[in-house]
Motif scaffolding. Structure first.
Motif, mmCIF file in Angstrom:
data_model
loop_
_atom_site.group_PDB
_atom_site.id
_atom_site.type_symbol
_atom_site.label_atom_id
_atom_site.label_comp_id
_atom_site.label_asym_id
_atom_site.label_seq_id
_atom_site.Cartn_x
_atom_site.Cartn_y
_atom_site.Cartn_z
ATOM 1 N N VAL A 9 94.404 -24.631 15.558
ATOM 2 C CA VAL A 9 93.474 -23.885 14.697
ATOM 3 C C VAL A 9 93.813 -22.413 14.830
ATOM 4 C CG1 VAL A 9 91.069 -23.358 14.197
ATOM 5 C CG2 VAL A 9 91.665 -25.586 15.152
ATOM 6 N N ARG A 10 94.045 -21.765 13.707
ATOM 7 C CA ARG A 10 94.358 -20.334 13.783
ATOM 8 C C ARG A 10 93.662 -19.597 12.639
ATOM 9 N NH1 ARG A 10 99.944 -20.139 10.659
ATOM 10 N NH2 ARG A 10 99.792 -22.191 9.723
ATOM 11 N N GLU A 11 93.426 -18.322 12.870
ATOM 12 C CA GLU A 11 92.859 -17.467 11.836
ATOM 13 C C GLU A 11 94.010 -16.688 11.217
ATOM 14 O OE1 GLU A 11 89.288 -16.818 11.188
ATOM 15 O OE2 GLU A 11 89.275 -18.789 12.137
ATOM 16 N N VAL A 12 94.100 -16.724 9.917
ATOM 17 C CA VAL A 12 95.221 -16.049 9.255
ATOM 18 C C VAL A 12 94.689 -15.181 8.124
ATOM 19 C CG1 VAL A 12 97.330 -16.413 7.895
ATOM 20 C CG2 VAL A 12 96.799 -17.955 9.769
ATOM 21 N N ILE A 26 93.001 -21.862 9.575
ATOM 22 C CA ILE A 26 94.058 -22.821 9.251
ATOM 23 C C ILE A 26 94.065 -23.896 10.330
ATOM 24 C CG2 ILE A 26 96.529 -23.111 8.825
ATOM 25 C CD1 ILE A 26 95.105 -21.251 6.810
ATOM 26 N N ILE A 27 93.943 -25.126 9.893
ATOM 27 C CA ILE A 27 93.948 -26.258 10.838
ATOM 28 C C ILE A 27 95.200 -27.086 10.559
ATOM 29 C CG2 ILE A 27 92.698 -28.322 11.601
ATOM 30 C CD1 ILE A 27 90.152 -26.997 10.418
ATOM 31 N N ASP A 28 95.909 -27.430 11.622
ATOM 32 C CA ASP A 28 97.144 -28.189 11.422
ATOM 33 C C ASP A 28 96.837 -29.683 11.262
ATOM 34 O OD1 ASP A 28 99.781 -28.718 11.128
ATOM 35 O OD2 ASP A 28 100.235 -28.727 13.273
ATOM 36 N N ARG A 29 96.210 -30.006 10.133
ATOM 37 C CA ARG A 29 95.831 -31.414 9.870
ATOM 38 C C ARG A 29 96.084 -31.715 8.400
ATOM 39 N NH1 ARG A 29 91.101 -33.733 7.935
ATOM 40 N NH2 ARG A 29 89.977 -31.756 8.114
ATOM 41 N N GLU A 30 96.883 -32.750 8.148
ATOM 42 C CA GLU A 30 97.183 -33.111 6.753
ATOM 43 C C GLU A 30 96.179 -34.137 6.248
ATOM 44 O OE1 GLU A 30 101.159 -34.472 5.945
ATOM 45 O OE2 GLU A 30 100.741 -34.644 3.790
ATOM 46 N N VAL A 31 95.684 -33.911 5.045
ATOM 47 C CA VAL A 31 94.805 -34.882 4.389
ATOM 48 C C VAL A 31 95.686 -35.658 3.416
ATOM 49 C CG1 VAL A 31 92.806 -35.174 2.855
ATOM 50 C CG2 VAL A 31 92.792 -33.415 4.643
ATOM 51 N N ARG A 76 96.234 -21.290 -1.886
ATOM 52 C CA ARG A 76 97.542 -20.968 -1.310
ATOM 53 C C ARG A 76 97.538 -21.082 0.205
ATOM 54 N NH1 ARG A 76 100.777 -15.308 -1.190
ATOM 55 N NH2 ARG A 76 102.096 -15.998 0.524
ATOM 56 N N HIS A 77 98.423 -21.893 0.727
ATOM 57 C CA HIS A 77 98.546 -22.062 2.180
ATOM 58 C C HIS A 77 99.495 -20.987 2.704
ATOM 59 C CE1 HIS A 77 99.287 -23.859 6.084
ATOM 60 N NE2 HIS A 77 98.259 -24.656 5.871
ATOM 61 N N PRO A 78 99.181 -20.399 3.872
ATOM 62 C CA PRO A 78 100.060 -19.331 4.367
ATOM 63 C C PRO A 78 101.483 -19.802 4.668
ATOM 64 C CG PRO A 78 98.350 -19.885 5.976
ATOM 65 C CD PRO A 78 97.993 -20.584 4.719
ATOM 66 N N ASP A 79 101.708 -21.114 4.784
ATOM 67 C CA ASP A 79 103.081 -21.605 5.006
ATOM 68 C C ASP A 79 103.917 -21.573 3.723
ATOM 69 O OD1 ASP A 79 102.359 -22.032 7.578
ATOM 70 O OD2 ASP A 79 102.318 -24.219 7.469
ATOM 71 N N GLY A 109 90.343 -25.675 5.900
ATOM 72 C CA GLY A 109 91.488 -25.202 6.662
ATOM 73 C C GLY A 109 92.607 -26.217 6.820
ATOM 74 N N ALA A 110 92.333 -27.491 6.509
ATOM 75 C CA ALA A 110 93.382 -28.518 6.555
ATOM 76 C C ALA A 110 94.271 -28.351 5.305
ATOM 77 C CB ALA A 110 92.758 -29.902 6.604
ATOM 78 N N TYR A 111 95.287 -29.195 5.181
ATOM 79 C CA TYR A 111 96.196 -29.035 4.047
ATOM 80 C C TYR A 111 96.545 -30.374 3.407
ATOM 81 C CZ TYR A 111 99.914 -30.558 7.254
ATOM 82 O OH TYR A 111 100.676 -31.287 8.123
ATOM 83 N N TYR A 112 97.087 -30.310 2.187
ATOM 84 C CA TYR A 112 97.615 -31.513 1.514
ATOM 85 C C TYR A 112 98.814 -31.092 0.680
ATOM 86 C CZ TYR A 112 94.790 -29.811 -2.457
ATOM 87 O OH TYR A 112 94.242 -29.043 -3.448
#
Lengths: 153, 248
Positions: A9-12, A26-31, A76-79, A109-112
């Protein structure tokens, strides 16, 4: 962009092209992408959302009311490298169809990951907005995109 | 004056008589002769539509796109609560459990229904499959698609969901669904040609009213429809834009 917090978990601070920014968790978890569905949205010519279907609402974690009127960059994801979106806008503003693989940021905060296609909506010869349709990508395309985007940041 | 009507060939054979009943109903409503022509092949029908043979077309969503953008047709109505969805199915005893289990070289079976085949191929993308690394056998009907699966002549088959649901319970029991689309906004439409557009308000009134009277209701039932709803120009354009994103 500044980063802090633990590995998962990070703040960006995400900075957008129009000079605005926001701090996102930002949470490193894929949905996983929902089977058989298309995520559909429309924007005006500036990228402000005018239509969001239920799959978009469900996957983004925002309510319909929260999405309408917001700029599409809210996802938009920071990656994702800024250059990917610059290419998108260059393509659609020239009246062409854009395809790409995109890592989207959810409200929680998760991503897809999606395979996105964006086309200009042309009415009476004028571009009046854009339609974006996202579908399920393959794992191999996601891996290729992750590797590519890491080199573009 | 005779109006010419044609119907996308993807409806279940059980409803052929329903379209003839609709044709008779339409003649009475418009007090003019209406000629209905049915096809069992999409390409032949498309060629005749392009040649200007038809004033009214009940079109699948991909053909609706061509009719509006290339031939100046306008959508009148769409069938109520009847989105076009696609199913990818396999033999019930197949070891496949999801689309990602299909491998390069997979043998597919489908009809020549353009929208079902397009959506079907899109649903294979998560397995890195496309027309170049699969083998597609095109057959004449969804019953034959099912037969190929039951005889293990194909790994997976594409079905229009409506057609799949209308297969006998015995056939369906011997198959399993790998994925079913849930797109909701892609559907057939009844469209009117450029020469007939002055009749749009009258036609829309009659069609919308069908579900309200007994005779109209029984005509709808014979076509397996619940009713019609008006399709605005912007709704039509929205569907066409969406379909555009699905064509590479």
């Amino acid at each position: 962009m500044s980063e802090q917090g633990s590995a998962d978990v990070r703040e960006v601070v995400i900075e957008y092209f129009d000079g605005t920014s926001r701090t996102a968790t930002i949470i490193d978890r894929e949905v996983p992408y929902p089977e058989g569905k298309l995520i559909v949205s429309r924007t005006d010519t500036k990228g402000f959302i005018t239509h969001a279907n239920q799959a978009f609402v469900d996957m983004s974690g925002y309510s319909q009311e929260e999405l309408i009127g917001k700029n599409h960059y809210i996802l938009r994801h920071p990656d994702m490298p800024a250059v990917a979106f610059a290419g998108l806008w260059e393509t659609i503003e020239a009246g062409n169809k854009w395809h790409g693989y995109v890592k989207n940021l959810r409200k929680d905060g998760a991503y897809y990951w999606v395979k996105a296609t964006v086309i200009p909506n042309i009415r009476n010869g004028q571009v009046v907005g854009y339609t974006s349709v996202r579908r399920k990508p393959s794992r191999s395309k996601i891996a290729e995109s992750e590797a590519l985007y890491a080199t573009l940041k | 004056m005779t109006l010419n009507l044609t119907v996308s060939p993807d409806f279940a054979p059980d409803h052929i008589s329903g379209w003839f009943i609709f044709n008779t109903w339409l003649q009475r409503q418009l007090e003019t002769r209406v000629h209905l022509e049915l096809y069992d092949c999409f390409d032949k029908q498309r060629a005749d539509i392009k040649a200007g043979k038809y004033d009214l077309v009940y079109a699948n969503p991909f053909d609706a796109s061509m009719l509006v953008r290339e031939l100046g047709f306008k959508a009148l109505v769409r069938p109520l609560s009847k989105p076009d969805e696609t199913i990818i199915a396999t033999h019930a005893e197949s070891s496949l459990t999801c689309v990602e289990d299909l491998a390069e070289g997979a043998q597919l079976v489908a009809t020549d229904d353009p929208d079902v085949n397009r959506i079907g191929m899109i649903m294979l993308e998560p397995a890195d499959l496309d027309s170049a690394n699969t083998k597609l056998n095109t057959v004449d009907s969804y019953v034959i698609v099912a037969k190929h699966l039951l005889n293990n002549q194909a790994d997976a088959g594409f079905f229009l969901k409506d057609a799949y649901d209308e297969l006998s319970a015995l056939i369906r029991k011997q198959m399993k669904v790998l994925v079913s689309s849930e797109i909701s906004v892609v559907h057939h439409a009844l469209l009117v040609g450029p020469e007939m557009q002055q009749f749009i308000p009258q036609l829309q009134d009659k069609l919308i009213g069908m579900a309200e009277d007994e005779k109209g209701k029984s005509v709808l039932e014979s076509m397996n429809l619940l009713g019609w709803e008006i399709m605005t120009e912007e709704e039509t354009e929205f569907m066409i834009d969406l379909i555009d994103t699905l064509i590479d």
